[in-house]
Design a protein around this motif. Structure first.
Motif, PDB file in Angstrom:
ATOM      1  N   ILE A   1       0.159  -3.471  -6.061  1.00  0.00           N
ATOM      2  CA  ILE A   1       0.019  -2.381  -5.076  1.00  0.00           C
ATOM      3  C   ILE A   1      -1.611  -1.877  -5.024  1.00  0.00           C
ATOM      4  O   ILE A   1      -2.391  -2.273  -5.785  1.00  0.00           O
ATOM      5  N   PHE A   2      -1.540  -1.371  -4.029  1.00  0.00           N
ATOM      6  CA  PHE A   2      -2.760  -0.498  -3.716  1.00  0.00           C
ATOM      7  C   PHE A   2      -2.408   0.868  -3.454  1.00  0.00           C
ATOM      8  O   PHE A   2      -1.681   1.302  -2.391  1.00  0.00           O
ATOM      9  N   ASP A   3      -2.745   1.855  -4.604  1.00  0.00           N
ATOM     10  CA  ASP A   3      -2.267   3.203  -4.439  1.00  0.00           C
ATOM     11  C   ASP A   3      -3.498   4.047  -3.716  1.00  0.00           C
ATOM     12  O   ASP A   3      -4.633   4.336  -4.401  1.00  0.00           O
ATOM     13  N   THR A   4      -3.498   4.630  -2.486  1.00  0.00           N
ATOM     14  CA  THR A   4      -4.531   5.158  -2.111  1.00  0.00           C
ATOM     15  C   THR A   4      -4.751   6.522  -2.502  1.00  0.00           C
ATOM     16  O   THR A   4      -5.894   7.202  -2.506  1.00  0.00           O
ATOM     17  N   GLU A   5      -3.707   7.252  -3.084  1.00  0.00           N
ATOM     18  CA  GLU A   5      -3.923   8.547  -3.614  1.00  0.00           C
ATOM     19  C   GLU A   5      -4.806   8.241  -5.113  1.00  0.00           C
ATOM     20  O   GLU A   5      -5.547   8.977  -5.309  1.00  0.00           O
ATOM     21  N   LEU A   6      -4.433   7.502  -5.820  1.00  0.00           N
ATOM     22  CA  LEU A   6      -5.017   7.168  -7.050  1.00  0.00           C
ATOM     23  C   LEU A   6      -6.372   6.424  -6.782  1.00  0.00           C
ATOM     24  O   LEU A   6      -7.278   7.183  -7.560  1.00  0.00           O
TER      25      LEU A   6
ATOM     26  N   SER B   1       3.534   6.504  -7.821  1.00  0.00           N
ATOM     27  CA  SER B   1       4.353   6.817  -8.950  1.00  0.00           C
ATOM     28  C   SER B   1       5.693   7.600  -8.427  1.00  0.00           C
ATOM     29  O   SER B   1       6.644   7.664  -9.094  1.00  0.00           O
ATOM     30  N   GLN B   2       5.542   8.159  -7.211  1.00  0.00           N
ATOM     31  CA  GLN B   2       6.629   9.058  -6.712  1.00  0.00           C
ATOM     32  C   GLN B   2       7.580   8.326  -5.894  1.00  0.00           C
ATOM     33  O   GLN B   2       8.777   8.954  -5.792  1.00  0.00           O
ATOM     34  N   ASP B   3       7.283   7.295  -5.452  1.00  0.00           N
ATOM     35  CA  ASP B   3       8.277   6.486  -4.752  1.00  0.00           C
ATOM     36  C   ASP B   3       8.821   5.078  -5.242  1.00  0.00           C
ATOM     37  O   ASP B   3       9.668   4.713  -4.808  1.00  0.00           O
ATOM     38  N   ILE B   4       8.113   4.796  -6.444  1.00  0.00           N
ATOM     39  CA  ILE B   4       8.686   3.584  -7.161  1.00  0.00           C
ATOM     40  C   ILE B   4       9.941   3.495  -7.556  1.00  0.00           C
ATOM     41  O   ILE B   4      10.756   2.455  -7.108  1.00  0.00           O
TER      42      ILE B   4
ATOM     43  N   ILE C   1       0.718  -1.052  -0.023  1.00  0.00           N
ATOM     44  CA  ILE C   1       0.014   0.053   0.169  1.00  0.00           C
ATOM     45  C   ILE C   1       0.806   1.259   0.132  1.00  0.00           C
ATOM     46  O   ILE C   1       1.726   1.261   0.683  1.00  0.00           O
ATOM     47  N   LEU C   2       0.752   1.991  -0.817  1.00  0.00           N
ATOM     48  CA  LEU C   2       1.274   3.453  -1.018  1.00  0.00           C
ATOM     49  C   LEU C   2       0.195   4.421  -1.373  1.00  0.00           C
ATOM     50  O   LEU C   2      -0.798   4.236  -1.902  1.00  0.00           O
ATOM     51  N   HIS C   3       0.915   5.737  -0.972  1.00  0.00           N
ATOM     52  CA  HIS C   3       0.081   6.928  -1.431  1.00  0.00           C
ATOM     53  C   HIS C   3       0.909   7.636  -2.548  1.00  0.00           C
ATOM     54  O   HIS C   3       1.820   8.017  -2.317  1.00  0.00           O
TER      55      HIS C   3
ATOM     56  N   VAL D   1       2.624   5.914   7.488  1.00  0.00           N
ATOM     57  CA  VAL D   1       2.343   4.481   6.988  1.00  0.00           C
ATOM     58  C   VAL D   1       1.587   3.641   8.143  1.00  0.00           C
ATOM     59  O   VAL D   1       0.919   2.826   7.922  1.00  0.00           O
ATOM     60  N   GLU D   2       1.496   4.400   9.274  1.00  0.00           N
ATOM     61  CA  GLU D   2       0.924   3.361  10.367  1.00  0.00           C
ATOM     62  C   GLU D   2      -0.636   3.377  10.091  1.00  0.00           C
ATOM     63  O   GLU D   2      -1.463   2.289  10.629  1.00  0.00           O
ATOM     64  N   LEU D   3      -1.081   4.458   9.349  1.00  0.00           N
ATOM     65  CA  LEU D   3      -2.700   4.651   9.140  1.00  0.00           C
ATOM     66  C   LEU D   3      -3.220   4.084   7.782  1.00  0.00           C
ATOM     67  O   LEU D   3      -4.231   3.955   7.334  1.00  0.00           O
ATOM     68  N   LEU D   4      -2.133   3.662   6.842  1.00  0.00           N
ATOM     69  CA  LEU D   4      -2.453   3.358   5.768  1.00  0.00           C
ATOM     70  C   LEU D   4      -3.378   1.967   5.553  1.00  0.00           C
ATOM     71  O   LEU D   4      -4.050   1.933   4.424  1.00  0.00           O
TER      72      LEU D   4
END
Length: 400
Positions: free
Chosen positions: A102-107, A86-89, A81-83, A157-160
């Motif tokens: 992945i599961f992108d919370t922003e997207l 594309s910025q971190d990959i 899970i990332l927010h 990350v704790e809340l993601l």
């Protein structure tokens, strides 16, 4: 009782212990990375945060640890899970961390039509927790990292995982699960942009320079700044801003003294490295290899000039945009997520010979559109293109 300060893992032994604990955890992996954009030349990660249920939060120091191959082996097949993935990959892959799913919370928030998609805003909306974002633009290469920064990073990350579960319910209820799956997969499959043949042309304002000799000076200044920035790992703009380089290019000083007296030539390294910049100016002034003033490429002209350059393409683009705007409102998906604007411009400028939905779909597929995007938009675009063509025919047949 005071909160316990977050601990940064910066030894191999601690790292391997953490990997074992993460492997023993349950459920998906929440992961984030902090870079030093705007401060450092590189885009490497200076902190990597990981959370997994039944394991906890782990803060890793990538420069100290090096490769993360053991962690990759432990979590590769788990959903990450990332927010704004594309910025971190890229910086995660640089240290050996490469997700399969992945599961992108922003997207996801974009696909669900959220008005605000920043992590703090989405967490507040879905979980009712206010998340301060005061350290998002900090210099994460700082050592040691302040406790307040580490707390901020841990909460990222704790809340993601809880956020992911909340958003997943909305995907199901809105019928957008498959759309999200295709979009998440596209993030992972997207290839890195190739290095530009003439990266110096990215200099802000360079489009206003019309002389080949001035462009040669711009090229040499940009290359000199880039080389020095890479050498000392500092963001180029922190040495000499683009506006300062452009001022030199326009003034074209013919002596070192004239360069030093140019008031618009500012920046913390503008005078301390004056010899470096003057040598670059001299190379540009003497160069026999002058760059082209106009670059021929596959870049389309800006839409504002289409009505003059290609009236039919202009009509096609406007008609299709109007149709897709209506569809965007209907599906509650932003227009730029419904279909990449560049794809629509390209198919409007160079439409297939037969402008039926199938041909439009094939053209969009070649450009990189996802199946769900083609299913949603191809027929709308086809109808808009046919309508635009008919409008042009009627206007040409009308008596003058």
């Amino acid at each position: 009782m005071a909160e316990t300060a977050r601990h940064v893992i910066d030894t191999r032994a601690e790292y391997l212990d953490a990997v074992a604990m993460i492997a023993a955890g349950t459920g998906p992996i929440a992961i984030d990375a902090e870079r030093a954009s705007g401060f450092r030349y590189s885009q490497r990660a200076y902190l990597i945060q990981v959370f997994r249920r039944d394991a906890g939060v782990f803060l890793f120091d990538p420069p100290a640890i090096g490769r993360f191959d053991e962690l990759q082996d432990a979590i590769a097949d788990v959903e990450w899970i990332l927010h704004a993935a594309s910025q971190d990959i890229a910086c995660l892959r640089e240290v050996g961390l490469d997700p399969h799913v992945i599961f992108d919370t922003e997207l996801c928030a974009r696909l669900l039509g959220f008005a605000r998609v920043g992590l703090g805003a989405v967490i507040e909306q879905q979980l009712g927790i206010h998340l301060a974002k005061e350290h998002s633009a900090a210099d994460w290469s700082t050592r040691p990292l302040p406790d307040s920064w580490l707390e901020y990073a841990a909460l990222d990350v704790e809340l993601l995982v809880d956020l992911r579960d909340s958003l997943q319910e909305l995907l199901v209820s809105s019928g957008k699960e498959e759309i999200a799956r295709q979009e998440f997969a596209a993030v992972l499959q997207k290839e890195a942009k190739p290095v530009a043949a003439e990266p110096w042309r990215r200099l802000s304002g360079i489009h206003s320079v019309r002389s080949a000799r001035n462009l040669a000076v711009a090229r040499e200044l940009w290359l000199a700044r880039d080389a020095y920035a890479q050498e000392i790992d500092t963001a180029p703009g922190r040495l000499v801003p683009d506006a300062s380089l452009l001022a030199v290019v326009k003034a074209m000083p013919t002596t070192r003294k004239a360069l030093s007296e140019l008031r618009e030539f500012t920046g913390r390294a503008s005078r301390s490295e004056l010899s470096r910049w003057w040598e670059a100016v001299e190379r540009g002034l003497a160069s026999a290899e002058l760059p082209a003033v106009r670059v021929n490429g596959d870049t389309l002209p800006p839409p504002r000039v289409w009505s003059e350059r290609n009236p039919e393409a202009d009509l096609r683009l406007k008609a299709a945009r109007a149709a897709l705007n209506e569809l965007s409102d209907e599906l509650q998906i932003p227009l730029e997520n419904l279909l990449t604007p560049e794809y629509l411009r390209r198919v409007a400028w160079h439409p297939p010979a037969t402008m039926d939905a199938e041909s439009i779909g094939e053209a969009l597929t070649e450009l990189g559109a996802r199946p769900w995007q083609i299913d949603a938009t191809a027929q709308k675009i086809s109808a808009a293109f046919v309508e635009a063509h008919q409008t042009l025919l009627e206007s040409s047949e009308a008596p003058s």
